[in-house]
Motif scaffolding. Sequence first.
Motif, PDB file in Angstrom:
ATOM      1  N   LEU A   5       0.825  -1.206   0.000  1.00 57.80           N
ATOM      2  CA  LEU A   5       0.000   0.000   0.000  1.00 57.80           C
ATOM      3  C   LEU A   5       0.861   1.258   0.000  1.00 57.80           C
ATOM      4  CD1 LEU A   5      -2.893  -1.015   2.426  1.00 57.80           C
ATOM      5  CD2 LEU A   5      -3.027  -0.684  -0.046  1.00 57.80           C
ATOM      6  N   THR A   6       1.972   1.232   0.714  1.00 63.27           N
ATOM      7  CA  THR A   6       2.893   2.373   0.684  1.00 63.27           C
ATOM      8  C   THR A   6       3.463   2.566  -0.709  1.00 63.27           C
ATOM      9  OG1 THR A   6       3.464   2.112   3.020  1.00 63.27           O
ATOM     10  CG2 THR A   6       5.024   3.312   1.630  1.00 63.27           C
ATOM     11  N   LEU A  53      -7.082   5.254  -3.654  1.00 59.19           N
ATOM     12  CA  LEU A  53      -7.638   3.979  -3.195  1.00 59.19           C
ATOM     13  C   LEU A  53      -6.911   3.433  -1.965  1.00 59.19           C
ATOM     14  CD1 LEU A  53      -8.441   1.651  -6.247  1.00 59.19           C
ATOM     15  CD2 LEU A  53     -10.005   2.383  -4.446  1.00 59.19           C
ATOM     16  N   SER A  54      -5.614   3.616  -1.910  1.00 60.42           N
ATOM     17  CA  SER A  54      -4.817   2.962  -0.867  1.00 60.42           C
ATOM     18  C   SER A  54      -5.281   3.297   0.546  1.00 60.42           C
ATOM     19  CB  SER A  54      -3.330   3.298  -1.052  1.00 60.42           C
ATOM     20  OG  SER A  54      -2.859   2.775  -2.277  1.00 60.42           O
ATOM     21  N   TYR A  85      -9.186   1.103 -11.738  1.00 61.37           N
ATOM     22  CA  TYR A  85      -8.048   0.713 -10.912  1.00 61.37           C
ATOM     23  C   TYR A  85      -8.589  -0.016  -9.688  1.00 61.37           C
ATOM     24  CZ  TYR A  85      -5.413   3.944 -13.827  1.00 61.37           C
ATOM     25  OH  TYR A  85      -4.848   4.580 -14.907  1.00 61.37           O
ATOM     26  N   LYS A  86      -7.999  -1.167  -9.347  1.00 54.57           N
ATOM     27  CA  LYS A  86      -8.547  -2.018  -8.292  1.00 54.57           C
ATOM     28  C   LYS A  86      -7.440  -2.482  -7.349  1.00 54.57           C
ATOM     29  CE  LYS A  86      -9.849  -4.404 -11.764  1.00 54.57           C
ATOM     30  NZ  LYS A  86     -10.298  -5.473 -12.671  1.00 54.57           N
ATOM     31  N   ILE A  87      -7.802  -2.608  -6.086  1.00 52.89           N
ATOM     32  CA  ILE A  87      -6.926  -3.240  -5.099  1.00 52.89           C
ATOM     33  C   ILE A  87      -7.727  -4.368  -4.460  1.00 52.89           C
ATOM     34  CG2 ILE A  87      -5.572  -2.960  -2.988  1.00 52.89           C
ATOM     35  CD1 ILE A  87      -5.159  -0.048  -3.707  1.00 52.89           C
ATOM     36  N   TYR A  88      -7.148  -5.566  -4.449  1.00 54.39           N
ATOM     37  CA  TYR A  88      -7.843  -6.776  -4.018  1.00 54.39           C
ATOM     38  C   TYR A  88      -7.439  -7.163  -2.598  1.00 54.39           C
ATOM     39  CZ  TYR A  88      -9.016  -7.560  -8.960  1.00 54.39           C
ATOM     40  OH  TYR A  88      -9.499  -7.429 -10.246  1.00 54.39           O
ATOM     41  N   ILE A  89      -8.433  -7.572  -1.833  1.00 54.74           N
ATOM     42  CA  ILE A  89      -8.251  -8.068  -0.467  1.00 54.74           C
ATOM     43  C   ILE A  89      -8.709  -9.519  -0.430  1.00 54.74           C
ATOM     44  CG2 ILE A  89      -9.010  -7.857   1.934  1.00 54.74           C
ATOM     45  CD1 ILE A  89      -9.454  -4.867   1.371  1.00 54.74           C
ATOM     46  N   THR A  90      -7.897 -10.384   0.123  1.00 55.55           N
ATOM     47  CA  THR A  90      -8.271 -11.784   0.247  1.00 55.55           C
ATOM     48  C   THR A  90      -8.586 -12.125   1.699  1.00 55.55           C
ATOM     49  OG1 THR A  90      -7.619 -14.054  -0.300  1.00 55.55           O
ATOM     50  CG2 THR A  90      -5.905 -12.633   0.588  1.00 55.55           C
ATOM     51  N   ASP A  91      -9.467 -13.084   1.879  1.00 58.11           N
ATOM     52  CA  ASP A  91      -9.832 -13.630   3.186  1.00 58.11           C
ATOM     53  C   ASP A  91     -10.333 -12.581   4.182  1.00 58.11           C
ATOM     54  OD1 ASP A  91      -9.050 -16.164   2.275  1.00 58.11           O
ATOM     55  OD2 ASP A  91      -6.965 -15.797   2.846  1.00 58.11           O
ATOM     56  N   PRO A  92     -11.268 -11.708   3.771  1.00 61.49           N
ATOM     57  CA  PRO A  92     -11.853 -10.781   4.759  1.00 61.49           C
ATOM     58  C   PRO A  92     -12.618 -11.572   5.822  1.00 61.49           C
ATOM     59  CG  PRO A  92     -13.136 -10.763   2.740  1.00 61.49           C
ATOM     60  CD  PRO A  92     -11.929 -11.597   2.452  1.00 61.49           C
ATOM     61  N   ILE A  93     -12.546 -11.127   7.059  1.00 66.21           N
ATOM     62  CA  ILE A  93     -13.163 -11.858   8.174  1.00 66.21           C
ATOM     63  C   ILE A  93     -14.562 -11.317   8.474  1.00 66.21           C
ATOM     64  CG2 ILE A  93     -12.914 -12.505  10.595  1.00 66.21           C
ATOM     65  CD1 ILE A  93      -9.863 -12.080  10.225  1.00 66.21           C
ATOM     66  N   PHE A  94     -14.680  -9.992   8.612  1.00 67.35           N
ATOM     67  CA  PHE A  94     -15.962  -9.354   8.909  1.00 67.35           C
ATOM     68  C   PHE A  94     -16.400  -8.567   7.678  1.00 67.35           C
ATOM     69  CE2 PHE A  94     -13.403  -9.513  12.840  1.00 67.35           C
ATOM     70  CZ  PHE A  94     -14.162 -10.419  13.556  1.00 67.35           C
TER      71      PHE A  94
END
Length: 290
Positions: A179-180, A193-194, A223-232
């Motif tokens: 992200l940095t 987005l970051s 432009y997309k940023i992907y997150i895997t395994d979100p918990i909530f």
Amino acid sequence: MADWPEKLDEFVARHSEDYAQQRVDYLGVNLGGDEPLFKLYYRNDYTCALSVGRQSSLLDLLRERDMIRFLTLAEDTGDCRRYRYDIGLKRRTDENMEALFSWLKEHVGVFSQREAEIRKLAAMPICDARAFPLAGMHFLGFVSEDDRVTALKCHYLCRRHKDVSTPSRLGRYDSGYFLTYLEQSGIPALQRLSPLVRDVLGYCGGHVFMVGTDYWLTGEQKYKIYITDPIFLYQGLAEAFGKEQDPLLHGQLGELMRWDDAHPRFFCTILALALDDRDRLTMNFYYRET
């Protein structure tokens, strides 16, 4: 539109045979637009069978260089007559990546327009050895009509590896580092987005694992940023994006949560936050069967 969850049910029902034959990799739901979009991503083995005989000069190049790790054909609700492929790349050596970029520069107009930022993102250091400066481009997607690429979709891995041959699933997460990098990239959409993704990670949990850039010949961009395994997932998103901030998106999130509750056969493993060329925030959800 209030009836879109019913349309999602119809979309899934239309592909009941695909699910029965275990052909489906992911079900995609995109929120935030005027009307949600649905996509079906087929598994590698089924896509390879379907792609036989379909003309694609880009696939031919990648096959010749043995760069295809897996191949996914996607159907979307925009126009099912098009061919849309997502390709997992392997053998991302300097020689192979430069050959790929040369082909794209010659045959795909939007690549020349965005080459500088594509190279900057491909150069995100994912290898400890730093021996492969373009190996960050891990996936390549495209939309083809009559063997003419009309949209280019570049995806960049956000996991650290010992070397370029390490399987992506074995790399280590480092969300803060990537992200940095994106915040300092000079690419306006990713800079905006970051911080949003940092907030979502705080509310939802999970890890940043990929960045995507979509370019269309017609001028649209995403432009997309992907997150895997979100918990909530839904609870966290509701807290991160209140009704006052984005009433349309907030309402669609509530409808998707209710749809998910009513369909326990599906579970969301990946979330993407995106900004389009209208500076509009959208979200992509990717579901697998239990």
